[in-house]
Design a protein around this motif. Structure first.
Motif, PDB file in Angstrom:
ATOM      1  N   ASP A   2     -47.946 -51.315  48.023  1.00 61.90           N
ATOM      2  CA  ASP A   2     -48.652 -52.230  48.916  1.00 61.90           C
ATOM      3  C   ASP A   2     -48.266 -51.999  50.377  1.00 61.90           C
ATOM      4  O   ASP A   2     -47.095 -52.092  50.734  1.00 61.90           O
ATOM      5  CB  ASP A   2     -48.332 -53.670  48.505  1.00 61.90           C
ATOM      6  N   ARG A   3     -49.258 -51.655  51.186  1.00 64.52           N
ATOM      7  CA  ARG A   3     -49.147 -51.489  52.636  1.00 64.52           C
ATOM      8  C   ARG A   3     -48.067 -50.495  53.075  1.00 64.52           C
ATOM      9  O   ARG A   3     -47.162 -50.832  53.834  1.00 64.52           O
ATOM     10  CB  ARG A   3     -48.920 -52.827  53.307  1.00 64.52           C
ATOM     11  N   PRO A   4     -48.163 -49.248  52.648  1.00 67.05           N
ATOM     12  CA  PRO A   4     -47.187 -48.252  53.121  1.00 67.05           C
ATOM     13  C   PRO A   4     -47.478 -47.857  54.570  1.00 67.05           C
ATOM     14  O   PRO A   4     -48.638 -47.675  54.945  1.00 67.05           O
ATOM     15  CB  PRO A   4     -47.418 -47.071  52.179  1.00 67.05           C
ATOM     16  N   VAL A   5     -46.436 -47.772  55.369  1.00 67.82           N
ATOM     17  CA  VAL A   5     -46.574 -47.325  56.762  1.00 67.82           C
ATOM     18  C   VAL A   5     -45.426 -46.401  57.105  1.00 67.82           C
ATOM     19  O   VAL A   5     -44.316 -46.543  56.601  1.00 67.82           O
ATOM     20  CB  VAL A   5     -46.615 -48.508  57.770  1.00 67.82           C
ATOM     21  N   LEU A   6     -45.710 -45.427  57.959  1.00 67.60           N
ATOM     22  CA  LEU A   6     -44.646 -44.564  58.463  1.00 67.60           C
ATOM     23  C   LEU A   6     -43.787 -45.336  59.454  1.00 67.60           C
ATOM     24  O   LEU A   6     -44.299 -46.100  60.263  1.00 67.60           O
ATOM     25  CB  LEU A   6     -45.244 -43.357  59.193  1.00 67.60           C
ATOM     26  N   THR A   7     -42.496 -45.106  59.395  1.00 69.18           N
ATOM     27  CA  THR A   7     -41.593 -45.679  60.389  1.00 69.18           C
ATOM     28  C   THR A   7     -41.531 -44.722  61.585  1.00 69.18           C
ATOM     29  O   THR A   7     -42.079 -43.616  61.537  1.00 69.18           O
ATOM     30  CB  THR A   7     -40.182 -45.827  59.788  1.00 69.18           C
ATOM     31  N   SER A   8     -40.854 -45.132  62.638  1.00 72.87           N
ATOM     32  CA  SER A   8     -40.697 -44.225  63.783  1.00 72.87           C
ATOM     33  C   SER A   8     -39.923 -42.985  63.356  1.00 72.87           C
ATOM     34  O   SER A   8     -40.208 -41.873  63.806  1.00 72.87           O
ATOM     35  CB  SER A   8     -39.994 -44.930  64.947  1.00 72.87           C
ATOM     36  N   TYR A   9     -38.982 -43.146  62.448  1.00 72.02           N
ATOM     37  CA  TYR A   9     -38.255 -41.998  61.902  1.00 72.02           C
ATOM     38  C   TYR A   9     -39.211 -41.075  61.144  1.00 72.02           C
ATOM     39  O   TYR A   9     -39.127 -39.854  61.246  1.00 72.02           O
ATOM     40  CB  TYR A   9     -37.131 -42.495  60.988  1.00 72.02           C
ATOM     41  N   GLY A  10     -40.153 -41.656  60.392  1.00 71.78           N
ATOM     42  CA  GLY A  10     -41.149 -40.873  59.678  1.00 71.78           C
ATOM     43  C   GLY A  10     -41.990 -40.036  60.626  1.00 71.78           C
ATOM     44  O   GLY A  10     -42.292 -38.869  60.347  1.00 71.78           O
ATOM     45  N   PHE A  11     -42.373 -40.622  61.766  1.00 73.65           N
ATOM     46  CA  PHE A  11     -43.130 -39.855  62.753  1.00 73.65           C
ATOM     47  C   PHE A  11     -42.287 -38.727  63.340  1.00 73.65           C
ATOM     48  O   PHE A  11     -42.791 -37.631  63.584  1.00 73.65           O
ATOM     49  CB  PHE A  11     -43.656 -40.766  63.868  1.00 73.65           C
TER      50      PHE A  11
END
Length: 107
Positions: free
Chosen positions: A48-57
């Motif tokens: 449910d609602r996966p989002v990239l974190t700033s670390y992911g970016f």
């Protein structure tokens, strides 16, 4: 996001879906609201609602090894996108990353 959205063979890659999601969350690459796993299957459920974190970016700029080649993760995602998968939102992007990661582990 569900495993079926990745358009991968469930027999070959299904068992990697939730371990990959769990790993991405524990490493701080993505954040999710909740994970719902359905009983009786190792790949059925909803993230449910996966989002990239700033670390992911930040990781999108890192080089990864795919076979013998090293390339930026962002380029790999772009390559997958150009082969017919459109990333209309961040959830689709994460799905593409999960799909690529799952394929590379399964190989």
């Amino acid at each position: 996001m569900e495993f079926d959205e990745l358009e991968l063979d469930p027999q070959e890659f299904g068992g990697f879906f939730f371990p990959c999601v769990d790993w991405l969350v524990s490493e701080g690459v993505i954040r999710v609201k909740d994970i719902h796993r359905y009983m009786g299957s190792n790949h059925s459920g909803v993230v449910d609602r996966p989002v990239l974190t700033s670390y992911g970016f930040q990781l999108l700029e890192q080089k990864i090894s795919v076979g013998a080649d090293a390339e930026r993760l962002a380029n790999r995602v772009k390559e997958v996108s150009s082969n017919g998968v459109g990333y209309a939102n961040v959830g689709d992007l994460i799905g593409g990353i999960l799909g690529g990661f799952t394929k590379s582990i399964g190989s």
